[in-house]
Structure formats: structure tokens, C-alpha cells
Design an enzyme around this catalytic site. Structure first.
Site, mmCIF file in Angstrom:
data_model
loop_
_atom_site.group_PDB
_atom_site.id
_atom_site.type_symbol
_atom_site.label_atom_id
_atom_site.label_comp_id
_atom_site.label_asym_id
_atom_site.label_seq_id
_atom_site.Cartn_x
_atom_site.Cartn_y
_atom_site.Cartn_z
ATOM 1 N N SER A 84 31.451 -34.806 -12.556
ATOM 2 C CA SER A 84 31.421 -33.775 -13.589
ATOM 3 C C SER A 84 31.523 -34.397 -14.985
ATOM 4 C CB SER A 84 32.541 -32.759 -13.315
ATOM 5 O OG SER A 84 32.391 -31.594 -14.074
ATOM 6 N N HIS A 230 31.075 -27.206 -6.636
ATOM 7 C CA HIS A 230 31.121 -28.286 -7.616
ATOM 8 C C HIS A 230 32.021 -29.457 -7.193
ATOM 9 C CE1 HIS A 230 30.794 -30.218 -11.471
ATOM 10 N NE2 HIS A 230 32.054 -29.997 -11.799
#
Length: 249
Positions: A84, A230
Site C-alpha cells: 500500500s 487490500h
């Protein structure tokens, strides 16, 4: 600045970079597994974990922090993996210092600009009066109205620490809020060595059109999609480990 880090194992350095609001602790069992074959360095980025705080936080600055840290460790050639926000830092480092990176792995992050998904979390944490809170449970209750997702609150609460009897956030919330627009911006990254992009199939962080854009700037990129949201490495650790192992070998 030199960053706080944790080292496990011996061999070729493999550096892990965490996401926004995270720390090197996030890699846990993943870091321990790879320490069987690599010297794993789990780094805390500036304004996170146990690393120093700063009013400014740009991607070039964070790449420079990592360079200072690697120089102090005597790590000239590394494999670099970031998730991320940490994936963007990893791409910036590989762009600025390609001679220091053997292989790059980016987990569920592209190079485009992203919408604001986090300033409301920062505001919610800043709004809690920690001087009146005695426990993590009290802070969790105070956050619940603004952040109804329990898993998100539990993740944010990993940043709550107590010093001399007083609770405080170890992340630098004012700096993260002040620099957030920079975090969102598109990244002018480019890297011509082997690299792997691992994305979550149920995540919208790396869409099909993002892959086309990535391929233009990372011509030797490989792509793996895993059945996750995610938090790819936390949701499917064995599949994640296999994808990374296959690429590094």
C-alpha cells in the site's frame, strides 16, 4: 533520517515496508518465515512506529530515509517489498536508487492518484481526548461512532501506547494530516529491473487500467492476483508467501 527497524535472519537483505498507520510489526509471521532464507529488515517509516517524527513527509524524503538506514546497516543490494503506502515508498526508492534494488515487490498499490480515504480516520483519532482515557477499550468506544468498522479500529489502536501512565498515539497524526495530499498524488516512478505487483482481486487499489499504466513505467513487471481485499498478506498468507518465493527464486 535513520529509521527504526527489526532484523531477523541472515543472508540477502529483504526489506519490508508497511502501509499508512502501520509499522514493521505488521509483517509478523511473514517476516519470520522469510528470515529462514533472508536477512529480513522490517522498517518503520518516518512518523510511524518507533521511527523519528518530522513535519514533512514526501516520497523522496522517505526514500532518502531508507537509503540512510541501509547505509548504516551496510546493506548495498536489497530485495524491497512494500504494501500500500509502503508500496509507493518502495517504488520511489527503486526509481531514485535503482542500483540498490535487485528485485522490487509492490503489494496492492498502483502509481495513480488516489481518492481521500484516510483523513477522516486521522480526524477521528485526533478528536479523542486521551487525557481522559484510561484504557484501550475506552478509546475504542470513543472511535466507534466515527469508525464503525471494528477491524479498522483494531488496526488503528495498534498505534495507541502508554508512557508514564498516559495514553498517546505513537504515529504523528498532525504531520500525516498535513502531508496527506502528497500521499494521494500520482507517483512518477520508473524501474527497469524485475518487479512483481501482487494485487487483491476484491480490492480496487489496482484495477485493470492501472496495470496498463504500471506496465509503461515498469516494463519488466509481473502481476499476480490473489483472492483477497487490500490486506493481501494478512488475508492469504500462504498464497502471498508462495507468490513472493516464486518471484525471488
Amino acid at each position: 533520517m535513520q529509521l527504526h527497524y527489526q532484523i531477523l535472519g541472515q543472508g540477502q537483505p529483504l526489506v519490508f515496508l508497511h502501509g499508512l498507520f502501520g509499522s514493521g510489526d505488521n509483517w509478523g509471521a511473514i517476516a519470520r518465515y522469510f528470515s529462514q532464507h533472508y536477512q529480513v529488515n522490517s522498517v518503520d517509516l518516518r512518523n510511524h512506529g518507533c521511527s523519528p517524527h518530522s513535519d514533512t513527509q514526501t516520497y523522496p524524503e522517505m526514500a532518502g530515509d531508507l537509503l540512510d538506514t541501509l547505509n548504516a546497516l551496510g546493506a548495498d543490494q536489497i530485495h524491497l517489498l512494500g504494501h500500500s503506502f509502503g508500496g509507493k515508498v518502495a517504488m520511489q526508492f527503486a526509481t531514485q536508487y535503482p542500483q540498490r534494488v535487485n528485485k522490487l515487490i509492490v503489494v496492492d498499490m498502483g502509481i495513480r492518484a488516489y481518492a481521500d480515504a484516510h483523513t477522516q480516520l486521522i480526524a477521528a483519532m485526533q478528536a479523542v481526548d486521551l487525557s481522559q482515557a484510561q484504557s484501550r477499550g475506552e478509546v475504542d468506544k470513543a472511535l466507534a461512532a466515527a469508525i464503525p468498522n471494528l477491524a479498522v479500529r483494531q488496526f488503528l489502536l495498534t498505534n495507541l501506547v502508554k508512557t508514564e501512565g498516559q495514553l498517546h498515539w505513537r504515529i504523528n497524526l498532525p504531520a500525516l494530516r498535513a502531508n496527506y495530499a502528497h500521499f494521494q498524488a500520482a507517483l512518477p516512478a520508473h524501474y527497469e529491473k524485475p518487479c512483481l505487483f501482487i494485487r487483491g482481486e476484491r480490492s480496487d487499489y489496482v484495477r485493470q487500467k492501472d496495470i496498463v499504466e504500471i506496465q509503461q513505467q515498469f516494463p519488466r513487471a509481473e502481476f499476480v492476483s490473489l483472492p483477497t481485499d487490500h490486506w493481501v498478506h494478512a488475508e492469504q498468507p500462504q498464497l502471498f508467501i508462495q507468490a513472493v518465493e516464486d518471484f525471488l527464486s
